[in-house]
Design a protein around this motif. Structure first.
Motif, mmCIF file in Angstrom:
data_model
loop_
_atom_site.group_PDB
_atom_site.id
_atom_site.type_symbol
_atom_site.label_atom_id
_atom_site.label_comp_id
_atom_site.label_asym_id
_atom_site.label_seq_id
_atom_site.Cartn_x
_atom_site.Cartn_y
_atom_site.Cartn_z
ATOM 1 N N ALA A 186 0.828 -1.238 0.148
ATOM 2 C CA ALA A 186 -0.015 0.150 0.008
ATOM 3 C C ALA A 186 0.828 1.170 -0.056
ATOM 4 O O ALA A 186 1.969 1.159 0.707
ATOM 5 N N PRO A 187 0.512 2.226 -0.618
ATOM 6 C CA PRO A 187 1.232 3.629 -0.626
ATOM 7 C C PRO A 187 1.546 4.047 0.961
ATOM 8 O O PRO A 187 0.686 3.769 1.899
ATOM 9 N N GLY A 191 2.429 -5.901 -5.109
ATOM 10 C CA GLY A 191 1.882 -6.779 -4.195
ATOM 11 C C GLY A 191 0.220 -6.648 -4.069
ATOM 12 O O GLY A 191 -0.133 -5.864 -3.502
ATOM 13 N N ARG A 192 -0.200 -7.797 -4.306
ATOM 14 C CA ARG A 192 -1.749 -7.806 -4.208
ATOM 15 C C ARG A 192 -1.842 -9.124 -3.322
ATOM 16 O O ARG A 192 -2.884 -9.835 -3.543
ATOM 17 N N PHE A 193 -1.140 -9.057 -2.237
ATOM 18 C CA PHE A 193 -0.990 -10.194 -1.270
ATOM 19 C C PHE A 193 -1.713 -9.825 0.200
ATOM 20 O O PHE A 193 -1.811 -10.831 0.946
ATOM 21 N N LEU A 248 -7.750 0.560 4.096
ATOM 22 C CA LEU A 248 -6.831 0.577 2.739
ATOM 23 C C LEU A 248 -7.903 0.503 1.869
ATOM 24 O O LEU A 248 -8.699 -0.367 1.522
ATOM 25 N N ASN A 249 -7.520 1.482 0.609
ATOM 26 C CA ASN A 249 -8.318 1.528 -0.576
ATOM 27 C C ASN A 249 -7.168 1.419 -1.419
ATOM 28 O O ASN A 249 -6.795 2.113 -2.241
ATOM 29 N N LEU A 250 -7.029 0.048 -1.885
ATOM 30 C CA LEU A 250 -5.913 -0.408 -2.913
ATOM 31 C C LEU A 250 -6.526 -0.411 -4.163
ATOM 32 O O LEU A 250 -7.499 -0.209 -4.511
#
Length: 72
Positions: A28-29, A45-47, A58-60
């Motif tokens: 995340a940023p 990373g989408r983990f 979090l707003n990924l």
């Protein structure tokens, strides 16, 4: 950062030291991304499990297909 180090602080950014063109955030940023003035900001990373995303609000970004990196 230690006193005397010249780098880009991941929490606060920096007006001294280096000025990166690329910022890669893992998962995340980070807080410093709000002050990033470089050319490219990537999130890798989408983990992160859904419960962690929800807990930290979090707003990924959306990842396309099987991509693990997205450009912001």
């Amino acid at each position: 950062m230690r006193s005397g180090d010249r780098g880009w602080d991941v929490e606060t950014g920096s007006s001294e030291g280096i000025s990166p063109d690329v910022l890669v955030s893992l998962a995340a940023p980070k807080q410093c991304a709000t002050r990033f003035m470089g050319k490219h900001h990537l999130v890798a990373g989408r983990f992160l499990p859904y419960d962690v995303q929800k807990k930290f609000e979090l707003n990924l970004p959306e990842y396309t297909g099987t991509e693990c990196v997205v450009s912001l």
